[in-house]
Motif scaffolding. Structure first.
Motif, PDB file in Angstrom:
ATOM      1  N   LYS A 112      -5.105  24.457 -27.759  1.00  0.00           N
ATOM      2  CA  LYS A 112      -6.318  24.022 -27.673  1.00  0.00           C
ATOM      3  C   LYS A 112      -6.499  23.672 -26.183  1.00  0.00           C
ATOM      4  CE  LYS A 112      -7.665  23.726 -31.800  1.00  0.00           C
ATOM      5  NZ  LYS A 112      -7.941  24.801 -32.282  1.00  0.00           N
ATOM      6  N   VAL A 113      -5.205  23.734 -25.342  1.00  0.00           N
ATOM      7  CA  VAL A 113      -5.259  23.792 -23.854  1.00  0.00           C
ATOM      8  C   VAL A 113      -6.322  24.905 -23.230  1.00  0.00           C
ATOM      9  CG1 VAL A 113      -4.141  23.788 -21.648  1.00  0.00           C
ATOM     10  CG2 VAL A 113      -3.303  22.556 -23.805  1.00  0.00           C
ATOM     11  N   PHE A 114      -6.240  26.237 -23.964  1.00  0.00           N
ATOM     12  CA  PHE A 114      -7.073  27.266 -23.483  1.00  0.00           C
ATOM     13  C   PHE A 114      -8.515  27.150 -23.857  1.00  0.00           C
ATOM     14  CE2 PHE A 114      -2.984  29.708 -24.106  1.00  0.00           C
ATOM     15  CZ  PHE A 114      -2.543  29.474 -23.059  1.00  0.00           C
ATOM     16  N   PRO A 115      -9.314  27.614 -22.834  1.00  0.00           N
ATOM     17  CA  PRO A 115     -10.759  27.719 -23.084  1.00  0.00           C
ATOM     18  C   PRO A 115     -11.169  28.719 -24.392  1.00  0.00           C
ATOM     19  CG  PRO A 115     -10.324  28.740 -21.070  1.00  0.00           C
ATOM     20  CD  PRO A 115      -9.017  28.346 -21.486  1.00  0.00           C
ATOM     21  N   PRO A 116     -12.330  28.273 -25.151  1.00  0.00           N
ATOM     22  CA  PRO A 116     -12.508  28.961 -26.217  1.00  0.00           C
ATOM     23  C   PRO A 116     -12.960  30.540 -26.028  1.00  0.00           C
ATOM     24  CG  PRO A 116     -14.406  27.757 -25.623  1.00  0.00           C
ATOM     25  CD  PRO A 116     -13.327  27.492 -24.630  1.00  0.00           C
ATOM     26  N   THR A 117     -13.269  31.164 -25.054  1.00  0.00           N
ATOM     27  CA  THR A 117     -13.468  32.570 -24.429  1.00  0.00           C
ATOM     28  C   THR A 117     -12.782  32.819 -23.148  1.00  0.00           C
ATOM     29  OG1 THR A 117     -15.526  31.892 -23.413  1.00  0.00           O
ATOM     30  CG2 THR A 117     -15.557  32.521 -25.599  1.00  0.00           C
ATOM     31  N   GLY A 118     -12.547  34.224 -22.952  1.00  0.00           N
ATOM     32  CA  GLY A 118     -12.076  34.596 -21.736  1.00  0.00           C
ATOM     33  C   GLY A 118     -10.896  35.231 -21.729  1.00  0.00           C
ATOM     34  N   THR A 119     -10.114  35.747 -20.997  1.00  0.00           N
ATOM     35  CA  THR A 119      -8.801  36.309 -20.763  1.00  0.00           C
ATOM     36  C   THR A 119      -7.892  35.478 -20.123  1.00  0.00           C
ATOM     37  OG1 THR A 119     -10.343  38.499 -21.101  1.00  0.00           O
ATOM     38  CG2 THR A 119      -7.989  38.799 -20.584  1.00  0.00           C
ATOM     39  N   LEU A 120      -6.705  35.913 -20.407  1.00  0.00           N
ATOM     40  CA  LEU A 120      -5.577  35.172 -19.790  1.00  0.00           C
ATOM     41  C   LEU A 120      -4.828  36.526 -19.076  1.00  0.00           C
ATOM     42  CD1 LEU A 120      -3.992  32.527 -21.997  1.00  0.00           C
ATOM     43  CD2 LEU A 120      -5.574  32.162 -20.112  1.00  0.00           C
ATOM     44  N   TYR A 121      -4.296  36.172 -17.753  1.00  0.00           N
ATOM     45  CA  TYR A 121      -3.803  37.485 -17.092  1.00  0.00           C
ATOM     46  C   TYR A 121      -2.438  36.970 -16.633  1.00  0.00           C
ATOM     47  CZ  TYR A 121      -8.146  39.842 -17.069  1.00  0.00           C
ATOM     48  OH  TYR A 121      -9.524  40.422 -17.585  1.00  0.00           O
ATOM     49  N   ALA A 122      -1.273  37.668 -16.420  1.00  0.00           N
ATOM     50  CA  ALA A 122      -0.091  37.496 -15.741  1.00  0.00           C
ATOM     51  C   ALA A 122       0.236  38.652 -14.941  1.00  0.00           C
ATOM     52  CB  ALA A 122       0.734  37.128 -16.831  1.00  0.00           C
ATOM     53  N   VAL A 123       1.007  38.826 -13.816  1.00  0.00           N
ATOM     54  CA  VAL A 123       1.584  39.493 -13.062  1.00  0.00           C
ATOM     55  C   VAL A 123       2.956  39.589 -13.152  1.00  0.00           C
ATOM     56  CG1 VAL A 123       1.664  40.263 -10.651  1.00  0.00           C
ATOM     57  CG2 VAL A 123      -0.395  39.367 -11.226  1.00  0.00           C
TER      58      VAL A 123
END
Length: 149
Positions: A112-123
């Motif tokens: 529940k910490v993440f928003p309901p939409t979008g994308t997470l990115y990591a390098v």
């Protein structure tokens, strides 16, 4: 007998040169495999997780390079959130880590910490290159996942 030796020589030459043709370079070394390891945890995007942060299982992590080109690799997170993406140059993959990100599509119902939409990115960040007589393998780890558009 000479014909068999010629065929054997040509086969060995083909094997050794084909690995060089398909390899990619890191720090001037021909790398035949890259291993990217990471962990997806339920922590605020852009922050480093604590050692006891819960991992998120069963999430598809995708390696994307050059924007939205087709993915070069992907992996599912295990029960503790860990994953490994392996790229082999023998598969015809040309990997340039400066142009690549790992991404995870939201939502993730388990966090529940993440928003309901979008994308997470990591390098991916290079941690080392292991050389042997015949191969050179690069290892990467990820920084924290950050929220993208």
């Amino acid at each position: 007998m000479a014909a068999h030796q010629s065929i054997l020589f040509l086969a060995l030459l083909l094997i050794t040169t084909s690995s060089l043709i398909h390899s990619f370079k890191i720090n001037g070394k021909d790398v035949v495999e890259a291993t990217i390891r990471g962990r997806l945890t339920c922590t605020a995007p852009g922050t480093r997780p604590l050692p006891n942060s819960p991992g998120i299982a069963g999430v598809n992590v995708v390696l994307m390079c050059n924007g939205d080109q087709p993915s070069l690799g992907q992996a599912l997170t295990d029960a503790t959130g860990f994953f490994t993406v392996v790229l082999k140059s023998t598969d015809g993959i040309i990997y340039d880590p400066s142009l690549c990100l790992l991404k995870v599509k939201l939502p993730l119902a388990e966090c529940k910490v993440f928003p309901p939409t979008g994308t997470l990115y990591a390098v991916p960040a290079l941690t080392g290159v292991v050389e042997s007589l015949l191969t050179c393998i690069a290892s990467y780890v990820l920084g924290p996942f950050s929220l993208g558009a």
